[in-house]
Design a protein around this motif. Structure first.
Motif, PDB file in Angstrom:
ATOM      1  N   UNK A  60       0.814  -1.215   0.000  1.00 21.77           N
ATOM      2  CA  UNK A  60       0.000   0.000   0.000  1.00 21.77           C
ATOM      3  C   UNK A  60       0.848   1.265   0.000  1.00 21.77           C
ATOM      4  N   UNK A  61       2.155   1.106  -0.243  1.00 17.02           N
ATOM      5  CA  UNK A  61       3.093   2.230  -0.200  1.00 17.02           C
ATOM      6  C   UNK A  61       3.548   2.542  -1.619  1.00 17.02           C
ATOM      7  N   UNK A  62       3.333   3.755  -2.106  1.00 19.89           N
ATOM      8  CA  UNK A  62       3.718   4.079  -3.490  1.00 19.89           C
ATOM      9  C   UNK A  62       5.226   4.054  -3.688  1.00 19.89           C
ATOM     10  N   UNK A  63       5.640   3.599  -4.887  1.00 17.37           N
ATOM     11  CA  UNK A  63       7.038   3.654  -5.263  1.00 17.37           C
ATOM     12  C   UNK A  63       7.858   2.434  -4.933  1.00 17.37           C
ATOM     13  N   UNK A 280       7.265  16.236   5.206  1.00 20.01           N
ATOM     14  CA  UNK A 280       6.171  15.261   5.234  1.00 20.01           C
ATOM     15  C   UNK A 280       6.567  14.099   6.126  1.00 20.01           C
ATOM     16  N   UNK A 281       5.582  13.336   6.645  1.00 18.06           N
ATOM     17  CA  UNK A 281       5.895  12.147   7.444  1.00 18.06           C
ATOM     18  C   UNK A 281       6.344  11.007   6.548  1.00 18.06           C
ATOM     19  N   UNK A 282       6.800   9.894   7.119  1.00 17.23           N
ATOM     20  CA  UNK A 282       7.106   8.715   6.299  1.00 17.23           C
ATOM     21  C   UNK A 282       5.873   8.262   5.526  1.00 17.23           C
ATOM     22  N   UNK A 283       6.119   7.614   4.386  1.00 18.00           N
ATOM     23  CA  UNK A 283       5.000   7.098   3.585  1.00 18.00           C
ATOM     24  C   UNK A 283       4.555   5.731   4.077  1.00 18.00           C
ATOM     25  N   UNK A 284       5.500   4.919   4.530  1.00 20.17           N
ATOM     26  CA  UNK A 284       5.122   3.569   4.917  1.00 20.17           C
ATOM     27  C   UNK A 284       6.141   2.929   5.837  1.00 20.17           C
ATOM     28  N   UNK A 285       5.753   1.784   6.378  1.00 22.47           N
ATOM     29  CA  UNK A 285       6.636   1.049   7.278  1.00 22.47           C
ATOM     30  C   UNK A 285       6.344  -0.446   7.141  1.00 22.47           C
ATOM     31  N   UNK A 312      12.271  -5.258  18.398  1.00 23.27           N
ATOM     32  CA  UNK A 312      11.541  -5.140  17.139  1.00 23.27           C
ATOM     33  C   UNK A 312      12.353  -4.295  16.174  1.00 23.27           C
ATOM     34  N   UNK A 313      12.548  -4.812  14.964  1.00 13.29           N
ATOM     35  CA  UNK A 313      13.285  -4.095  13.922  1.00 13.29           C
ATOM     36  C   UNK A 313      12.307  -3.762  12.804  1.00 13.29           C
ATOM     37  N   UNK A 314      12.215  -2.474  12.433  1.00 16.81           N
ATOM     38  CA  UNK A 314      11.301  -2.073  11.372  1.00 16.81           C
ATOM     39  C   UNK A 314      12.022  -1.181  10.367  1.00 16.81           C
ATOM     40  N   UNK A 315      11.401  -1.049   9.196  1.00 16.46           N
ATOM     41  CA  UNK A 315      11.904  -0.227   8.097  1.00 16.46           C
ATOM     42  C   UNK A 315      10.841   0.796   7.753  1.00 16.46           C
ATOM     43  N   UNK A 316      11.252   2.022   7.471  1.00 12.53           N
ATOM     44  CA  UNK A 316      10.321   3.052   7.010  1.00 12.53           C
ATOM     45  C   UNK A 316      10.853   3.658   5.721  1.00 12.53           C
ATOM     46  N   UNK A 317       9.941   4.058   4.832  1.00 18.73           N
ATOM     47  CA  UNK A 317      10.331   4.685   3.570  1.00 18.73           C
ATOM     48  C   UNK A 317       9.540   5.961   3.379  1.00 18.73           C
ATOM     49  N   UNK A 318      10.079   6.838   2.519  1.00 13.04           N
ATOM     50  CA  UNK A 318       9.421   8.092   2.227  1.00 13.04           C
ATOM     51  C   UNK A 318       8.655   8.029   0.924  1.00 13.04           C
ATOM     52  N   UNK A 322      11.002  12.096  -2.810  1.00  8.30           N
ATOM     53  CA  UNK A 322      12.125  12.391  -1.929  1.00  8.30           C
ATOM     54  C   UNK A 322      12.676  11.089  -1.365  1.00  8.30           C
ATOM     55  N   UNK A 323      13.735  10.547  -1.963  1.00 10.92           N
ATOM     56  CA  UNK A 323      14.295   9.287  -1.458  1.00 10.92           C
ATOM     57  C   UNK A 323      14.671   9.412   0.027  1.00 10.92           C
ATOM     58  N   UNK A 324      14.068   8.582   0.824  1.00  8.21           N
ATOM     59  CA  UNK A 324      14.351   8.577   2.260  1.00  8.21           C
ATOM     60  C   UNK A 324      14.015   7.199   2.807  1.00  8.21           C
ATOM     61  N   UNK A 325      14.855   6.710   3.699  1.00 10.33           N
ATOM     62  CA  UNK A 325      14.645   5.381   4.283  1.00 10.33           C
ATOM     63  C   UNK A 325      15.254   5.368   5.672  1.00 10.33           C
TER      64      UNK A 325
END
Length: 466
Positions: A60-63, A280-285, A312-318, A322-325
């Motif tokens: 559900x996260x674009x890109x 902006x906030x993160x797009x997804x996790x 707990x280990x998680x990943x977030x993307x923008x 705007x490339x962000x991780x």
């Protein structure tokens, strides 16, 4: 060796669609399950695994498809991954047929595009198995080797499972790729940890380490550095023969600690930093790649509570523009709940990283989010945040922030007077402040020397652990 084929469909592959895909091998294929039913294996004569089909993932996260595969898909979409053993030529065609049948019924696309087919694959002549399965290509007493050929090696749920299995068995994980393959940031972090390794195929030297450049040889059941006559590791020419990047990555690594109570909402410090640096906030996790869930601190907190006391280990993307991780590790400590965060943002040659916002961000994190430490740095590297198998410049420190507890332990007078030309900014109450040390604009390598002198001074404070 394994070959990946991925179906990206706008509709969920239901039972009938999956059955249509699984019957691509005709009556000669048997079906088994693995990973507690999350993986379906198509097996040939004698039970030889030919193709493993992962449970479909709703993205559900674009890109994410564009970031990992180079072919975009409109969200939401379902990501169904099939891995074929190329020890058997028919297996790759079978994987393409499984995914081709899914897209024929549900619409969507396949990666790689050339893998699309819907034909029935005759596997009746497939030889009986050795002891292989398509998850690991070579298994020795010390090492599990996986061969991957896709644009970006990502930390997928499958790769995470392989990593856990090899680690619990006391083995190293070594991923072998062609030279054009790149690593995502989470995959790079994983393969940079000893004893794991990224092995790159090279026509000149055979193999080399994609992160260090050391020429490798297969020795005693593992890839290990080949030494020169003077006992030093040889470096591959392909690794060192590069021009410095004109793009940049801005790295913000920080740690927070908050009391463990029912009002705690995890991810808010990361969201604050993301907004301050990108608007902006993160797009997804998520817990693996592709990152599939829309950003939600509440869901992240619920997951961490369910897993406690385990970390707990998680990943977030923008957002794609705007490339962000970020990677975030949540652990319970005696002081409370700790969030260890590393946020990386990418900038093209004509873009200016937001260095001017760092001091204000540090103050906000100190005041509102229990900041313990923060180190920011700038490095010349790809703005898409992937790592190629080429030499890249190391990061250059830009600032260091110490929270009030560390400043109090060191002593305010000592901490405010480092033996370097740095004057810290003071945040918070005068009796118990935090300190922010600017180290430059992230372009002068001499900032490393300044940081070393500063940290040595802080560690030398009376009563501070050496």
């Amino acid at each position: 060796m394994t070959k990946d084929v991925i179906a990206l469909t706008p509709e969920m592959p239901d039972t009938w669609a999956l059955l249509a895909g699984l019957y691509a091998g005709g009556p000669g294929v048997d079906i088994a399950t693995a990973e507690d039913g999350a993986v379906i294996q198509l097996c040939g004569p004698g039970g030889r695994p030919l193709v493993s089909v992962e449970a479909p993932v709703l993205v559900q996260v674009p890109g994410e498809a564009l970031r990992l595969l180079g072919s975009d898909a409109a969200v939401p979409f379902w990501w169904t991954e099939a891995r074929a053993s190329t020890a058997v030529p028919e297996a790759e065609i079978l994987a393409g047929s499984v995914c081709g049948r899914l897209t024929s019924l549900l619409g969507g696309t396949i990666w790689p595009p050339g893998a699309t087919t819907t034909e029935v694959v005759d596997v009746s002549a497939v030889p009986a198995p050795a002891d292989g399965q398509p998850a690991v290509d070579v298994l020795t007493d010390s090492t599990a080797v996986v061969l991957i050929d896709r644009p970006v090696v990502a930390l997928t749920s499958w790769l995470s499972a392989v990593l856990r299995a090899t680690s619990s068995a006391g083995r190293a994980l070594q991923i072998v790729t062609p030279p054009h393959v790149r690593l995502s940031l989470p995959a790079r972090t994983t393969l940079a940890q000893i004893p794991n390794r990224w092995v790159v195929q090279d026509p000149d030297c055979g193999y080399y380490d994609g992160l260090s450049g050391a020429v490798l040889r297969w020795q005693n059941g593992t890839f290990a550095p080949a030494l020169t006559t003077d006992g030093r590791p040889a470096v591959a020419e392909a690794f060192a023969d590069v021009s410095p990047s004109t793009e940049h990555q801005f790295v913000v690594a920080f740690r927070t600690v908050r009391p463990a109570d029912e009002h705690l909402l995890l991810g808010r410090a990361l969201e604050t930093a993301w907004k301050a640096l990108t608007g902006a906030p993160p797009a997804g996790w998520g817990t693996a790649e592709p990152v599939s869930l829309p950003w939600s601190p509440r869901q992240l907190t619920d997951l961490a509570r369910d897993r406690a006391p385990e970390p707990t280990q998680v990943i977030a993307v923008g957002h794609p523009d705007r490339p962000a991780m970020a990677t975030m590790r949540v652990i319970r400590t005696a002081a409370g709940v700790e969030e260890d965060i590393r946020l990386t943002l990418g900038y093209r040659a004509d873009e200016i990283p937001p260095l001017a916002t760092v001091e204000a961000l540090a103050e906000t994190l100190v005041t509102d989010h229990g900041l313990v430490t923060m180190l920011t740095s700038l490095r010349r590297a790809r703005h898409d945040l992937t790592t190629p198998s080429r030499l890249e410049a190391p990061p250059v420190p830009q600032s260091l922030t110490l929270g009030s507890d560390d400043v109090a332990a060191i002593g305010l007078t000592h901490a405010r007077r480092p033996p370097v030309d740095v004057r810290p900014a003071q945040f918070g109450p005068g009796a118990r402040p935090a300190l922010h040390y600017p180290l430059g604009d992230g372009t002068d390598p001499g900032a490393w020397t300044t940081l070393q002198h500063l940290t040595a001074h802080l560690r030398a404070a009376p009563g501070t652990a050496r």
